[in-house]
Design an enzyme around this catalytic site. Structure first.
Site, PDB file in Angstrom:
ATOM      1  N   TYR A 151       0.889  -1.260   0.142  1.00  0.00           N
ATOM      2  CA  TYR A 151      -0.025   0.049  -0.133  1.00  0.00           C
ATOM      3  C   TYR A 151       1.033   1.288  -0.089  1.00  0.00           C
ATOM      4  O   TYR A 151       0.721   2.177  -0.968  1.00  0.00           O
ATOM      5  CB  TYR A 151      -1.004  -0.142   1.167  1.00  0.00           C
ATOM      6  N   LYS A 155       1.195   4.105  -2.906  1.00  0.00           N
ATOM      7  CA  LYS A 155       0.481   5.252  -2.781  1.00  0.00           C
ATOM      8  C   LYS A 155       1.694   6.330  -2.937  1.00  0.00           C
ATOM      9  O   LYS A 155       1.250   7.671  -3.368  1.00  0.00           O
ATOM     10  CB  LYS A 155      -0.195   5.629  -1.363  1.00  0.00           C
TER      11      LYS A 155
END
Length: 246
Positions: A151, A155
């Site tokens: 993640y 991002k």
């Protein structure tokens, strides 16, 4: 222009739903994209200016078909809110399964690229030309959480994608922005009400904010004329542990 046309991905729940409904309330015509049709229909229920399209943003062919449908129905595209994404269970770095890595990359990075590229093509060639792409970054685009390699990496990559779209799009009147969201109250953050791992190894219940605030913020960013832009914006629950995380 009196008529404004938008696409919101990951619009079946949470942030995507809040953003789509805020845009509809502001008079936009909105295509909502997600993997499941029923939640999408719930998002636009009672809205004549809503269009639901089932597609997996991690599959390029499905993205191309979805945006072809948008172009056919709307004739143009003024806004993309690139919101669809997913996480993975928190594990130590060496224990992250390959299938979880690939799944997060497909949804968060591949999907953001595929949708942005499809939107960019429409915006580049329409008349009047141009448009706005807003990417959902995350507080994790700035600072990681424990056990969140996939993640966090995706991002951070979205930030680079945002900057590149903004640079390449200048000559076509296409602009790009990133909204970094911290602890909006959605199904994805429900676990925070029971406690989540902190960098010092403790578990802590984290404050959340009403997701409607995020929807209204996206609508505000979208309302700007193309000669003005908010390149990066952070909206977060005031008392969440980010400033000083770790």
């Amino acid at each position: 222009m009196a008529d404004r046309y938008a696409v919101v991905t990951g619009a079946g729940t949470g942030i995507g739903r809040a953003a789509a409904q805020a845009l509809l309330a502001d008079g936009w015509t909105v295509a909502v994209i997600g993997r499941r049709m029923d939640p999408l229909q719930e998002t636009i229920a009672g809205q004549a200016r809503g269009l639901a399209i089932a597609a997996d943003v991690g599959e390029r062919d499905q993205v191309e078909a979805a945006f072809a449908q948008v172009k056919e129905r709307f004739g143009r595209l003024d806004l993309l809110f690139n919101n669809a994404g997913r996480g993975a269970p928190a594990v130590d770095f060496d224990e992250l399964p390959h299938e979880d890595w690939r799944g997060v990359v497909a949804a968060n990075l591949d999907g953001s690229f595929y949708c942005a590229q499809a939107a960019y093509r429409i915006m580049k060639h329409q008349s009047p030309r141009g448009g706005r792409i807003i990417n959902n970054g995350s507080i994790s685009a700035h600072a990681p959480r424990p056990g969140a390699a996939a993640y966090t990496a995706t991002k951070h990559a979205v930030t680079g994608l945002t900057k590149q779209i903004a640079l390449d799009g200048r000559k076509h009147d296409i602009t790009a922005s990133q909204i970094d969201i911290g602890n909006a109250a959605t199904p994805m953050t429900e676990r925070m009400t029971r406690g989540v791992m902190q960098p010092d190894g403790s578990m802590m219940v984290e404050p959340r904010m009403d997701v409607a605030h995020v929807g209204r913020t996206v609508a505000h960013m979208a309302s700007l004329p193309l000669d003005a832009n908010i390149p990066f914006l952070t909206i977060m629950a005031t008392k969440m542990p980010w400033l000083g995380r770790g």
